[in-house]
Motif scaffolding. Structure first.
Motif, PDB file in Angstrom:
ATOM      1  N   GLU A  38       0.443  -1.146  -0.230  1.00 58.73           N
ATOM      2  CA  GLU A  38       0.286   0.128  -0.379  1.00 58.73           C
ATOM      3  C   GLU A  38       1.090   1.751  -0.427  1.00 58.73           C
ATOM      4  N   CYS A  39       2.023   1.186   0.413  1.00 58.09           N
ATOM      5  CA  CYS A  39       2.784   2.782   1.118  1.00 58.09           C
ATOM      6  C   CYS A  39       4.114   2.467  -0.004  1.00 58.09           C
ATOM      7  N   ALA A  40       4.406   1.229  -0.797  1.00 56.58           N
ATOM      8  CA  ALA A  40       5.262   1.581  -1.614  1.00 56.58           C
ATOM      9  C   ALA A  40       4.818   1.761  -3.885  1.00 56.58           C
ATOM     10  N   SER A  41       3.559   1.914  -3.930  1.00 54.65           N
ATOM     11  CA  SER A  41       3.695   2.174  -5.401  1.00 54.65           C
ATOM     12  C   SER A  41       3.865   3.645  -5.924  1.00 54.65           C
ATOM     13  N   CYS A  42       3.643   4.238  -5.212  1.00 53.04           N
ATOM     14  CA  CYS A  42       3.305   6.036  -5.707  1.00 53.04           C
ATOM     15  C   CYS A  42       5.069   6.201  -5.498  1.00 53.04           C
ATOM     16  N   HIS A  43       5.826   5.683  -4.349  1.00 60.53           N
ATOM     17  CA  HIS A  43       6.859   6.448  -4.395  1.00 60.53           C
ATOM     18  C   HIS A  43       7.625   5.363  -3.301  1.00 60.53           C
ATOM     19  N   MET A  44       8.977   5.174  -2.974  1.00 60.77           N
ATOM     20  CA  MET A  44       9.521   3.948  -2.133  1.00 60.77           C
ATOM     21  C   MET A  44       8.912   3.915  -0.503  1.00 60.77           C
ATOM     22  N   LYS A  65      -6.924  12.403   1.654  1.00 58.49           N
ATOM     23  CA  LYS A  65      -5.883  13.819   1.519  1.00 58.49           C
ATOM     24  C   LYS A  65      -4.854  13.431   1.209  1.00 58.49           C
ATOM     25  N   HIS A  66      -4.128  12.217   0.213  1.00 54.68           N
ATOM     26  CA  HIS A  66      -2.516  12.758   0.540  1.00 54.68           C
ATOM     27  C   HIS A  66      -1.600  13.416  -0.188  1.00 54.68           C
ATOM     28  N   PHE A  67      -1.306  14.331  -0.530  1.00 55.04           N
ATOM     29  CA  PHE A  67      -0.140  14.876  -1.092  1.00 55.04           C
ATOM     30  C   PHE A  67      -1.320  15.082  -2.379  1.00 55.04           C
ATOM     31  N   GLY A  68      -2.160  15.450  -2.637  1.00 52.43           N
ATOM     32  CA  GLY A  68      -3.147  15.712  -3.791  1.00 52.43           C
ATOM     33  C   GLY A  68      -3.699  14.375  -4.473  1.00 52.43           C
ATOM     34  N   THR A  69      -3.572  13.544  -3.698  1.00 52.07           N
ATOM     35  CA  THR A  69      -4.003  12.256  -3.954  1.00 52.07           C
ATOM     36  C   THR A  69      -4.919  11.088  -2.702  1.00 52.07           C
ATOM     37  N   ASP A  70      -5.469  10.473  -3.703  1.00 52.13           N
ATOM     38  CA  ASP A  70      -5.975   9.778  -2.093  1.00 52.13           C
ATOM     39  C   ASP A  70      -5.355   8.161  -2.115  1.00 52.13           C
ATOM     40  N   ASN A 102       3.126  16.834   7.452  1.00 45.02           N
ATOM     41  CA  ASN A 102       3.609  15.263   7.229  1.00 45.02           C
ATOM     42  C   ASN A 102       4.364  15.013   6.836  1.00 45.02           C
ATOM     43  N   ARG A 103       5.376  16.331   6.391  1.00 48.35           N
ATOM     44  CA  ARG A 103       6.275  15.749   5.684  1.00 48.35           C
ATOM     45  C   ARG A 103       7.903  15.268   6.209  1.00 48.35           C
ATOM     46  N   ILE A 104       8.551  14.612   5.748  1.00 47.93           N
ATOM     47  CA  ILE A 104      10.036  14.033   6.071  1.00 47.93           C
ATOM     48  C   ILE A 104      10.673  15.670   5.799  1.00 47.93           C
ATOM     49  N   THR A 105      10.396  15.549   4.675  1.00 57.83           N
ATOM     50  CA  THR A 105      11.717  16.596   3.379  1.00 57.83           C
ATOM     51  C   THR A 105      11.123  18.326   4.107  1.00 57.83           C
ATOM     52  N   LYS A 106       9.830  18.389   5.777  1.00 61.64           N
ATOM     53  CA  LYS A 106      10.030  19.055   5.948  1.00 61.64           C
ATOM     54  C   LYS A 106      10.178  19.430   7.127  1.00 61.64           C
ATOM     55  N   LYS A 128      13.321  15.280  -9.485  1.00 58.89           N
ATOM     56  CA  LYS A 128      11.618  15.419  -9.241  1.00 58.89           C
ATOM     57  C   LYS A 128      11.766  16.262  -7.719  1.00 58.89           C
ATOM     58  N   SER A 129      11.824  15.869  -7.144  1.00 62.93           N
ATOM     59  CA  SER A 129      11.057  15.906  -5.571  1.00 62.93           C
ATOM     60  C   SER A 129      12.435  16.018  -4.599  1.00 62.93           C
ATOM     61  N   PRO A 130      12.465  16.185  -3.436  1.00 63.03           N
ATOM     62  CA  PRO A 130      13.508  16.215  -2.277  1.00 63.03           C
ATOM     63  C   PRO A 130      13.057  15.260  -1.769  1.00 63.03           C
TER      64      PRO A 130
HETATM   65  C1  HEC Z   1      -1.618   7.345  -5.249  1.00 59.51           C
HETATM   66  C2  HEC Z   1      -0.040   7.632  -5.148  1.00 59.51           C
HETATM   67  C3  HEC Z   1       0.496   6.776  -3.351  1.00 59.51           C
HETATM   68  C4  HEC Z   1       0.057   6.287  -2.923  1.00 59.51           C
HETATM   69  C5  HEC Z   1      -0.675   4.812  -2.402  1.00 59.51           C
HETATM   70  C6  HEC Z   1       1.278   6.841  -1.302  1.00 59.51           C
HETATM   71  N1  HEC Z   1       1.360   7.899  -1.429  1.00 59.51           N
HETATM   72 FE1  HEC Z   1       2.927   9.150  -0.182  1.00 59.51          FE
HETATM   73  N2  HEC Z   1       3.249  10.510  -1.032  1.00 59.51           N
HETATM   74  C7  HEC Z   1       2.261  10.662  -2.268  1.00 59.51           C
HETATM   75  C8  HEC Z   1       3.058  11.972  -3.172  1.00 59.51           C
HETATM   76  C9  HEC Z   1       2.272  12.404  -4.199  1.00 59.51           C
HETATM   77  C10 HEC Z   1       2.978  11.837  -2.198  1.00 59.51           C
HETATM   78  C11 HEC Z   1       4.416  13.735  -2.163  1.00 59.51           C
HETATM   79  C12 HEC Z   1       5.423  13.074  -3.061  1.00 59.51           C
HETATM   80  C13 HEC Z   1       6.849  14.494  -3.782  1.00 59.51           C
HETATM   81  O1  HEC Z   1       6.398  15.587  -2.849  1.00 59.51           O
HETATM   82  O2  HEC Z   1       7.154  14.187  -4.706  1.00 59.51           O
HETATM   83  C14 HEC Z   1       3.590  11.714  -0.799  1.00 59.51           C
HETATM   84  C15 HEC Z   1       3.855  11.720   0.111  1.00 59.51           C
HETATM   85  C16 HEC Z   1       4.366  11.063   1.357  1.00 59.51           C
HETATM   86  C17 HEC Z   1       5.275  10.934   2.470  1.00 59.51           C
HETATM   87  C18 HEC Z   1       5.940  12.574   2.622  1.00 59.51           C
HETATM   88  C19 HEC Z   1       7.201  12.126   1.920  1.00 59.51           C
HETATM   89  C20 HEC Z   1       7.897  13.832   2.229  1.00 59.51           C
HETATM   90  O3  HEC Z   1       7.554  14.637   0.888  1.00 59.51           O
HETATM   91  O4  HEC Z   1       9.179  13.738   3.438  1.00 59.51           O
HETATM   92  C21 HEC Z   1       4.678   9.857   3.520  1.00 59.51           C
HETATM   93  C22 HEC Z   1       5.932  10.249   5.025  1.00 59.51           C
HETATM   94  C23 HEC Z   1       4.184   9.387   2.546  1.00 59.51           C
HETATM   95  N3  HEC Z   1       3.783   9.375   1.133  1.00 59.51           N
HETATM   96  C24 HEC Z   1       3.720   8.544   3.354  1.00 59.51           C
HETATM   97  C25 HEC Z   1       2.795   7.359   2.531  1.00 59.51           C
HETATM   98  C26 HEC Z   1       2.574   5.844   3.298  1.00 59.51           C
HETATM   99  C27 HEC Z   1       2.284   5.599   4.662  1.00 59.51           C
HETATM  100  C28 HEC Z   1       1.565   5.591   1.903  1.00 59.51           C
HETATM  101  C29 HEC Z   1       0.876   3.984   2.835  1.00 59.51           C
HETATM  102  C30 HEC Z   1      -0.684   3.995   3.698  1.00 59.51           C
HETATM  103  C31 HEC Z   1       2.014   6.153   1.125  1.00 59.51           C
HETATM  104  N4  HEC Z   1       2.666   7.421   1.230  1.00 59.51           N
HETATM  105  C32 HEC Z   1       0.733   6.001  -0.283  1.00 59.51           C
HETATM  106  C33 HEC Z   1       1.911   9.059  -2.793  1.00 59.51           C
HETATM  107  C34 HEC Z   1       0.876   7.815  -2.821  1.00 59.51           C
END
Ligand code: HEC
Ligand code: HEC
Length: 155
Positions: A38-44, A65-70, A102-106, A128-130
């Motif tokens: 669930e948490c490694a498909s869009c980023h590590m 409401k996760h950084f512009g995505t659901d 909620n950002r590590i990068t902030k 692309k992004s920090p």
């Molecule tokens: C649908 C895609 C998607 C999924 C699934 C997703 N994320 Fe993210 N996440 C994002 C995006 C987009 C950002 C913003 C990335 C950027 O600023 O470059 C982000 C950013 C983050 C950040 C902040 C990174 C920073 O800037 O420091 C954290 C923490 C995070 N996600 C945790 C999670 C966790 C935990 C899960 C699983 C429950 C998760 N994400 C699942 C898309 C997703």
């Protein structure tokens, strides 16, 4: 002193603080399968020690409401991932602030550790992004951020 500890001390002295730092950031081996799924498909999958318990709770309670995505998950998965993140969150005073947005990068430690990275570098196509840690930290997904394993994309 046992051998494992001697080896650790040896490398710590050789590499300075980076080994100690990398060690504390390491990805725990007991991550629930749902974390990768669930948490490694869009980023590590970010190692939990990069944020405080409070910050992880904030991230996990606002997934719709996760950084512009659901990024929402079902409630059992949400509870499993949250408790694992909270259990493994940083306990070190220096890194324990509640992350802005909620950002590590902030966080102030992130900004301090990256003060030598120029603004335009973050915008390179290869970065692309920090938040894209793996662009520069070759072993970021393992929680290794040591100076010895950084390669900044040239463009
Ligand atoms: C649908 C895609 C998607 C999924 C699934 C997703 N994320 Fe993210 N996440 C994002 C995006 C987009 C950002 C913003 C990335 C950027 O600023 O470059 C982000 C950013 C983050 C950040 C902040 C990174 C920073 O800037 O420091 C954290 C923490 C995070 N996600 C945790 C999670 C966790 C935990 C899960 C699983 C429950 C998760 N994400 C699942 C898309 C997703
Ligand atoms: C543009 C490349 C780049 C990106 C992207 C990047 N970093 Fe870094 N990082 C660096 C550089 C350069 C340093 C400074 C190394 C030094 O101290 O010489 C550094 C240092 C660090 C350190 C300190 C290491 C030590 O040994 O003191 C940590 C921890 C770290 N980064 C974590 C992260 C995390 C977490 C992310 C993603 C959320 C990230 N970095 C994204 C380039 C980057």
């Amino acid at each position: 002193m046992n051998n494992r500890f001697k080896t650790y001390v040896f490398w710590s002295l050789l590499l300075g603080t980076s080994v100690v730092f990398a060690d504390k950031m390491g990805m725990p081996t007991d991550a629930p399968a749902s974390y990768e799924a669930e948490c490694a498909s869009c980023h590590m999958a970010f190692p939990p020690a990069l944020l405080s318990a409070k910050s992880w709770q904030n991230v996990m309670s606002s997934l719709d409401k996760h950084f512009g995505t659901d990024a929402s998950v079902d409630s059992k998965t949400q509870a499993d991932i949250t408790s694992w993140l909270v259990k493994n969150a940083t306990t070190r005073q220096k890194y324990s602030e509640t992350a802005p947005e909620n950002r590590i990068t902030k966080t102030s430690w992130f900004i301090r550790k990256h003060d030598e990275v120029k603004a335009d570098v973050w915008k390179r196509a290869g970065v692309k992004s920090p938040a894209n840690c793996t662009a520069c930290h070759l072993y970021a997904a393992k929680g290794n951020f040591s100076e010895n394993s950084i390669k900044i994309p040239a463009k």
